[in-house]
Design a protein around this motif. Structure first.
Motif, PDB file in Angstrom:
ATOM      1  N   ILE A 104      -0.024 -99.995  -9.204  1.00 23.64           N
ATOM      2  CA  ILE A 104      -1.360-100.562 -10.387  1.00 23.64           C
ATOM      3  C   ILE A 104      -1.951-101.248 -10.387  1.00 23.64           C
ATOM      4  N   VAL A 105      -3.401-101.043 -10.142  1.00 28.00           N
ATOM      5  CA  VAL A 105      -4.975-102.217  -9.826  1.00 28.00           C
ATOM      6  C   VAL A 105      -4.615-102.429 -10.312  1.00 28.00           C
ATOM      7  N   GLU A 106      -5.877-103.732 -10.403  1.00 32.26           N
ATOM      8  CA  GLU A 106      -7.114-104.840 -11.306  1.00 32.26           C
ATOM      9  C   GLU A 106      -8.142-104.614 -11.078  1.00 32.26           C
ATOM     10  N   VAL A 107      -9.210-103.115 -11.687  1.00 32.73           N
ATOM     11  CA  VAL A 107     -10.475-103.793 -10.829  1.00 32.73           C
ATOM     12  C   VAL A 107     -11.304-104.920 -11.109  1.00 32.73           C
ATOM     13  N   VAL A 108     -11.626-105.244  -9.369  1.00 29.87           N
ATOM     14  CA  VAL A 108     -12.742-106.771  -9.780  1.00 29.87           C
ATOM     15  C   VAL A 108     -13.710-106.174  -9.597  1.00 29.87           C
ATOM     16  N   GLU A 109     -14.127-105.521  -9.413  1.00 33.62           N
ATOM     17  CA  GLU A 109     -15.901-104.735  -8.834  1.00 33.62           C
ATOM     18  C   GLU A 109     -15.348-103.337  -8.996  1.00 33.62           C
ATOM     19  N   ALA A 110     -16.780-102.426  -9.402  1.00 27.42           N
ATOM     20  CA  ALA A 110     -16.681-101.042  -9.273  1.00 27.42           C
ATOM     21  C   ALA A 110     -18.394-100.626  -9.029  1.00 27.42           C
ATOM     22  N   ARG A 111     -19.171-100.263  -8.277  1.00 27.54           N
ATOM     23  CA  ARG A 111     -20.284 -99.621  -8.086  1.00 27.54           C
ATOM     24  C   ARG A 111     -19.903 -97.913  -7.418  1.00 27.54           C
ATOM     25  N   THR A 112     -21.004 -97.507  -7.819  1.00 31.88           N
ATOM     26  CA  THR A 112     -21.797 -95.903  -7.642  1.00 31.88           C
ATOM     27  C   THR A 112     -22.934 -96.250  -6.683  1.00 31.88           C
ATOM     28  N   LYS A 113     -22.248 -95.107  -5.348  1.00 36.48           N
ATOM     29  CA  LYS A 113     -23.272 -94.775  -4.491  1.00 36.48           C
ATOM     30  C   LYS A 113     -23.321 -93.417  -4.652  1.00 36.48           C
ATOM     31  N   ASN A 114     -24.253 -92.810  -4.673  1.00 33.88           N
ATOM     32  CA  ASN A 114     -24.100 -90.698  -3.907  1.00 33.88           C
ATOM     33  C   ASN A 114     -23.087 -90.522  -4.065  1.00 33.88           C
ATOM     34  N   GLY A 115     -23.116 -90.794  -5.870  1.00 35.20           N
ATOM     35  CA  GLY A 115     -21.872 -89.955  -6.266  1.00 35.20           C
ATOM     36  C   GLY A 115     -20.209 -90.716  -6.128  1.00 35.20           C
ATOM     37  N   HIS A 116     -19.659 -91.635  -4.862  1.00 31.06           N
ATOM     38  CA  HIS A 116     -18.852 -92.013  -4.932  1.00 31.06           C
ATOM     39  C   HIS A 116     -18.253 -93.361  -5.499  1.00 31.06           C
ATOM     40  N   ILE A 117     -17.520 -94.057  -5.751  1.00 26.19           N
ATOM     41  CA  ILE A 117     -17.219 -94.827  -6.769  1.00 26.19           C
ATOM     42  C   ILE A 117     -16.419 -95.305  -5.544  1.00 26.19           C
ATOM     43  N   TYR A 118     -16.688 -96.531  -5.411  1.00 30.50           N
ATOM     44  CA  TYR A 118     -16.402 -98.048  -4.500  1.00 30.50           C
ATOM     45  C   TYR A 118     -16.167 -99.237  -5.615  1.00 30.50           C
ATOM     46  N   LEU A 119     -14.736 -99.503  -5.138  1.00 34.94           N
ATOM     47  CA  LEU A 119     -13.808-100.269  -5.750  1.00 34.94           C
ATOM     48  C   LEU A 119     -13.388-101.637  -5.207  1.00 34.94           C
ATOM     49  N   GLU A 120     -12.886-102.770  -5.687  1.00 36.39           N
ATOM     50  CA  GLU A 120     -12.544-103.946  -5.377  1.00 36.39           C
ATOM     51  C   GLU A 120     -11.729-104.317  -5.801  1.00 36.39           C
ATOM     52  N   LEU A 121      -9.896-103.465  -5.674  1.00 34.12           N
ATOM     53  CA  LEU A 121      -8.795-103.995  -6.341  1.00 34.12           C
ATOM     54  C   LEU A 121      -7.745-105.203  -6.183  1.00 34.12           C
ATOM     55  N   SER A 122      -7.442-105.724  -6.715  1.00 31.68           N
ATOM     56  CA  SER A 122      -6.802-106.866  -6.547  1.00 31.68           C
ATOM     57  C   SER A 122      -5.214-107.128  -7.778  1.00 31.68           C
ATOM     58  N   ILE A 158     -13.860 -97.164 -15.577  1.00 26.65           N
ATOM     59  CA  ILE A 158     -14.126 -97.777 -14.475  1.00 26.65           C
ATOM     60  C   ILE A 158     -15.015 -99.300 -15.023  1.00 26.65           C
ATOM     61  N   ALA A 159     -14.122 -99.954 -15.306  1.00 29.02           N
ATOM     62  CA  ALA A 159     -15.154-101.563 -14.750  1.00 29.02           C
ATOM     63  C   ALA A 159     -14.298-102.995 -14.099  1.00 29.02           C
ATOM     64  N   PRO A 160     -15.082-103.586 -14.060  1.00 30.94           N
ATOM     65  CA  PRO A 160     -14.463-104.935 -13.819  1.00 30.94           C
ATOM     66  C   PRO A 160     -13.854-105.269 -15.193  1.00 30.94           C
ATOM     67  N   GLY A 161     -11.916-106.224 -14.594  1.00 28.84           N
ATOM     68  CA  GLY A 161     -11.126-106.074 -15.493  1.00 28.84           C
ATOM     69  C   GLY A 161     -10.358-105.590 -15.936  1.00 28.84           C
ATOM     70  N   MET A 162     -10.950-103.953 -15.944  1.00 30.00           N
ATOM     71  CA  MET A 162      -9.476-103.327 -16.230  1.00 30.00           C
ATOM     72  C   MET A 162      -8.407-103.205 -15.015  1.00 30.00           C
ATOM     73  N   LYS A 163      -7.336-102.756 -15.897  1.00 30.78           N
ATOM     74  CA  LYS A 163      -5.824-102.413 -15.409  1.00 30.78           C
ATOM     75  C   LYS A 163      -5.765-100.707 -15.049  1.00 30.78           C
ATOM     76  N   LEU A 164      -4.799-100.386 -13.921  1.00 31.61           N
ATOM     77  CA  LEU A 164      -5.470 -98.114 -13.908  1.00 31.61           C
ATOM     78  C   LEU A 164      -3.873 -98.449 -13.123  1.00 31.61           C
ATOM     79  N   LEU A 165      -3.627 -97.467 -13.525  1.00 36.21           N
ATOM     80  CA  LEU A 165      -2.371 -96.997 -12.298  1.00 36.21           C
ATOM     81  C   LEU A 165      -3.529 -95.598 -12.063  1.00 36.21           C
ATOM     82  N   VAL A 166      -3.416 -95.946 -10.273  1.00 37.76           N
ATOM     83  CA  VAL A 166      -3.955 -95.131  -9.831  1.00 37.76           C
ATOM     84  C   VAL A 166      -2.677 -94.512  -8.266  1.00 37.76           C
ATOM     85  N   ARG A 167      -3.099 -93.025  -7.971  1.00 39.04           N
ATOM     86  CA  ARG A 167      -2.825 -92.243  -7.106  1.00 39.04           C
ATOM     87  C   ARG A 167      -3.346 -93.263  -6.139  1.00 39.04           C
TER      88      ARG A 167
END
Length: 576
Positions: A104-122, A158-167
């Protein structure tokens, strides 16, 4: 045994591939398949092998690494290069985490580049204390598979402030450090988290006894001034203003706008500040707005999640002004929709509801005006009849009084004339009788004197002369007395007649003046009920080209030219 990972520079990849190395796309590293001789790959081998715990295949529970040891490290000098050390760490992480782990993670920052999604999680506590942070990534080929399903289910990106259950599979790179490579997302967890947050807010407001306070306020009977809270430049605000400006152009309703962000960290607090500042500018003389409208355009479910804030919901619950919401999402609702006085699906429906209420009041006013005009006309007709009847009665009474006075005067005059004539006739008859008697006595005396004493002739003549003089004097006195009495009687009759005429004239004038005063007062009362006062209270009168009032919708079909009369003038318009 497991595969052995290599640190192969990009320029040497062809050489490593020719020697039999293989590329691991998940680890993004070259490796030597299990069972192959490692001697040809000495140049790219890490400093050693690391022993680590394994991840249970059935439960996926993580077994902590309890020991790390460098084996077969042969160095000619003290210490090892950093790249070799980090390469060993990378190899150890790859050995321990061969597959992804659900976390379980919470998204702090999300950005997209060349189709890849880069996240800051906490991971944070309920008080906001950060417990852990990490970088995450969703590679383009994986994102194209998992994100469409996630967005379709949640209606959000996917946006900042969202809680996710990820593998996520932990990965360590010598150049980029530690990160989580995400290959799956459970959308049901995200939806459940949003609903749980709404349920918690709902429970707190209910325990405080304010959950339905704003709903208990009566819906505005009419709209004169409305406060609108909306994001600057939102599409929904444009739809709302398109109709609102039409109402303002005709002076029907005034709208005051206050702007705020509706999504992102701190959006709910900013909405509260904007609402408080806007209401603070209202003076006591101006009163309060008829309603507070909170609107925005449509958006994803997670965009709306920023509005599920306890403090903001509490502010609306305790507000003594009806709140109307048009968040712009028909399928899902926010806590603001639940606690508001009235919820509309979209901003366009909010302004349509306001316009419908105003139109209802106008129809009622039109009906009341028609009833008032009919009542005034009926009252005027009845009053006019009563007035005409009163005037006719007064005129008839005056004519009867004058006729009666004339009859009385004529009778008195005739009676006076008759009395005067009778008196004169009586006087004449009395005088004639006296003269006859005197003449007879005189003849007798004269005869006796002639017979008896001729000498007494002179005496008799003298006495006769005296008697005649006396008779004349008496007759003259009586005639003057009769004449004086007749003059007095005639004068008294004239005075009585003049007095009677003056009394009749005074009475007739007083009755006529009273009737005129009552008529003027009645006409003033009737004129005071006219349409001018109704127009001064804010109502209008619609007339067609011929100037006839239009009192129903059927009388104004599309394309009809109308003239709208206000208190201070008239405006031409056309029905669309």
């Amino acid at each position: 045994m497991a595969n052995t990972y290599l640190d192969v520079p990009f320029k040497a990849k062809d050489e490593a591939k020719a020697l039999g190395a293989r590329w691991d796309p998940d680890a993004r590293k070259w490796y030597v398949p299990d069972g192959r001789d490692l001697a040809p790959f000495d140049a790219w081998l890490s400093a050693g092998k690391m022993a680590a715990a394994a991840v249970s295949a059935n439960t996926k529970d993580i077994v902590p690494v309890t020991q790390m040891a460098l084996q077969d490290v042969v160095v000619a000098r003290k210490g090892v290069p950093l790249s070799q050390l980090l390469g060993g760490v990378a190899q150890a992480v790859a050995h321990v985490f061969k597959s992804g782990v659900w976390t379980i993670v919470e998204v702090v920052e999300a950005r997209t580049k060349n189709g890849h999604i880069y996240l800051e999680l906490s991971e944070r506590t309920l008080d906001g204390v950060v417990l852990a942070t990490a970088r995450g990534s969703i590679w383009a080929n994986t994102a194209s598979k998992i994100l469409p399903e996630f967005e379709r289910t949640t209606g959000a990106s996917i946006a900042p402030g969202m809680k996710l259950l990820v593998r996520a599979k932990p990965a360590f790179k010598t150049l980029y450090g530690f990160s989580l490579e995400i290959d799956a997302i459970d959308p049901e967890y995200t939806l459940g988290d949003l609903e749980a947050r709404k349920r918690e807010i709902r429970t707190r407001l209910t325990q405080e006894g304010i959950y339905g306070s704003n709903k208990k306020l009566p819906f505005p009977w009419d709209f004169n001034v409305v406060l609108v809270i909306a994001p600057q430049g939102a599409a929904g605000l444009g739809d709302f203003q398109a109709e609102a400006m039409r109402l303002e152009r005709f002076g029907i309703c005034h709208f005051v706008y206050a702007h705020s962000r509706f999504q992102g960290e701190g959006a709910a607090h900013e909405i509260r500040l904007s609402l408080g500042e806007a209401l603070g500018r209202w003076s006591e003389a101006d009163g309060q707005p008829d309603a507070v409208v909170i609107i925005r355009g449509g958006g994803a479910v997670t965009d709306l999640a920023w509005l599920n804030d306890y403090e903001l919901a509490k502010t609306l619950c305790t507000l003594n002004i009806p709140v109307l919401t048009g968040i712009g999402h028909e399928r899902d609702s926010t806590v603001l929709d639940e606690v508001a006085n009235t919820r509309f699906d979209t901003p366009s429906k909010v302004i349509a509801g306001i316009e419908q209420t105003i139109r209802k009041r106008v129809d009622e006013a039109q009906t009341d005006l028609e009833f008032l005009v009919g009542h005034v006309r009926h009252h005027l007709h009845v009053t006019k009849g009563q007035l005409e009847k009163s005037v006719s009665g007064i005129q008839a009474g005056a004519l009867r009084q004058v006729a009666t006075a004339k009859e009385t005067t004529s009778s008195l005059i005739n009676e006076l004339r008759l009395d005067a004539t009778n008196t004169v006739h009586d006087a004449k008859r009395g005088t004639h009788a006296l003269l006859t008697e005197v003449r007879h006595d005189a003849h007798q005396l004269l005869s006796e004197a002639r017979r008896e004493v001729p000498t007494l002739f002179a005496e008799i003549r003298a006495e006769a002369g005296n008697v005649v003089g006396t008779a004349r004097t008496v007759t003259t006195a009586r005639m003057e007395s009769v004449r004086d009495r007749a003059v007095v009687d005639i004068r008294r009759s004239r005075e009585s007649i003049q007095l009677g005429l003056r009394e009749v004239t005074t009475f007739a004038r007083r009755v006529t003046a009273d009737a005129r005063t009552a008529s003027v007062a009645l006409f003033r009362e009737v004129a005071g009920q006219g349409p001018e006062k109704t127009l001064a209270r804010g109502f209008v009168i619609a007339r067609d080209r011929q100037g006839k009032p239009v009192t129903s919708v059927s009388g104004a079909p599309s394309g009809t030219d109308l003239e709208i009369e206000f208190r201070d003038g008239r405006v031409a318009t056309r029905v669309k």
